[in-house]
Design a protein around this motif. Structure first.
Motif, short mmCIF file in Angstrom:
data_model
loop_
_atom_site.label_atom_id
_atom_site.label_comp_id
_atom_site.label_asym_id
_atom_site.label_seq_id
_atom_site.Cartn_x
_atom_site.Cartn_y
_atom_site.Cartn_z
N ASN A 165 4.42 40.40 -31.66
CA ASN A 165 4.28 41.83 -31.44
C ASN A 165 5.50 42.40 -30.75
OD1 ASN A 165 1.67 41.90 -32.52
ND2 ASN A 165 0.76 41.27 -30.57
N THR A 166 5.63 43.72 -30.80
CA THR A 166 6.76 44.39 -30.17
C THR A 166 6.70 44.20 -28.66
OG1 THR A 166 6.76 46.03 -31.93
CG2 THR A 166 7.97 46.58 -29.93
N SER A 167 7.68 43.51 -28.13
CA SER A 167 7.70 43.22 -26.70
C SER A 167 9.10 42.77 -26.33
CB SER A 167 6.69 42.12 -26.34
OG SER A 167 7.03 40.91 -27.01
N GLY A 168 9.27 42.45 -25.05
CA GLY A 168 10.53 41.89 -24.60
C GLY A 168 11.44 42.88 -23.94
N PRO A 169 12.57 42.40 -23.45
CA PRO A 169 13.51 43.26 -22.72
C PRO A 169 14.30 44.18 -23.63
CG PRO A 169 14.41 41.06 -22.93
CD PRO A 169 13.03 41.00 -23.51
#
Length: 304
Positions: A87-91
């Motif tokens: 899923n859309t995530s992260g720094p």
């Protein structure tokens, strides 16, 4: 190699083996071993060591510059691959020039966070030139800059317009006039931003377009300092509507009635790579969405 680069960059930035080891959750001997091994690979010493400090030598400065770019690309590659299955995530590292970064970006990020809570943005604020250079060096995923910035190595896309206005203290003599002429403006002390700033570029474009040659100018390095200086009566300034809304509403700054002047500029996104993580795609979709920006502006201008 990526581990050696990370250790080297950390030592260079901390200027101390012990602090670098603590940052990396390693022992000091392990850090020292990594540096020795890396210097053997490079074929030269990269760090000057004394009992008081650890500093880059000339070769180290070259390696450090490229190591930062390599690590930035490595991290971006990792998240691009990760995005294929997750899923859309992260720094997400965002750079923005002062006006957009300090007055608009926080509200845009709040809107994005509502739908994508697992994106973790970090924000760097600087003048337009500095932000563009960080994007070019792969140290930022995206930049937001002001004005007519150009660089053939960057993908620059204008997405919104920003209105500029001439402001003065309410006690300034020009604030009493029904209409301020170009001659009036030329006879004043102007407070301007430093070279490389989008606000500075807008002021210089105004001077050139309307043939204004200021009697005197002062150069200050931040918009907030300029606003305080204008309030104190040191001079007048050209600033974005966004930056002076609160002061104008509170009566601490006045927009001068200079109908002969109309200055607008663009906010633009700046990208270096055609490959985008999902987090970056979401941010770009949010920040360039006209409805979102309209909501942000309405919320901003309705604040007391």
């Amino acid at each position: 190699m990526d581990q050696q680069l990370e250790v080297f960059v950390t030592v260079a930035e901390k200027e101390n083996f012990s602090r670098a080891a603590e940052e990396l959750h390693m022992t000091q001997p392990a850090v020292s071993q990594y540096i020795r091994s890396f210097e053997r690979i490079m074929g030269t010493k990269l760090l000057e060591r004394t009992n008081k400090y650890v500093r880059l030598n000339k070769a180290g400065e070259i390696v450090y510059h490229h190591a930062k770019e390599i690590l930035g690309l490595y991290t971006k590659m990792h998240y691009l691959i990760d995005d294929l299955t997750n899923n859309t995530s992260g720094p997400l590292s965002i750079g923005a020039s002062y006006t957009f970064g300090e007055y608009v970006l926080p509200h845009v990020l709040a809107k994005m966070k509502e739908s994508f809570p697992f994106i973790t943005p970090s924000v760097t604020i600087g003048n337009t030139k500095d932000i563009a250079e960080l994007v070019l060096g792969h140290q930022l995923d995206v930049g937001i800059v002001e004005g007519q910035y150009e660089d053939k190595n960057l993908v620059i896309h204008a997405f919104s317009e920003d209105s500029m206005c001439v402001v003065a203290s309410p006690q300034h003599p020009l604030s009493e006039k029904e209409e301020v002429s170009l001659e009036d403006l030329a006879n004043e002390t102007w407070i301007i931003r430093e070279k490389g700033s989008g606000t500075r570029e807008a002021a210089e474009r105004m001077f050139h377009t309307y043939h204004i040659k200021p009697k005197k100018s002062l150069e200050f390095g931040s918009t907030q300092l300029i606003k305080e200086s204008v309030e104190a009566g040191l001079g007048i300034a050209l600033l974005s509507d966004w930056t002076i809304h609160k002061e104008n509403a509170n009566g601490t700054l006045t927009i001068l009635p200079a109908s002969a002047i109309s200055i607008k500029r663009q906010f633009s996104t700046v990208l270096q790579s055609p490959f985008q993580t999902k987090a970056l795609q979401v941010f770009l979709d949010t920040v360039t969405n006209k409805e979102t920006l309209s909501e942000v502006k309405n919320d901003f201008y309705n604040r007391k």
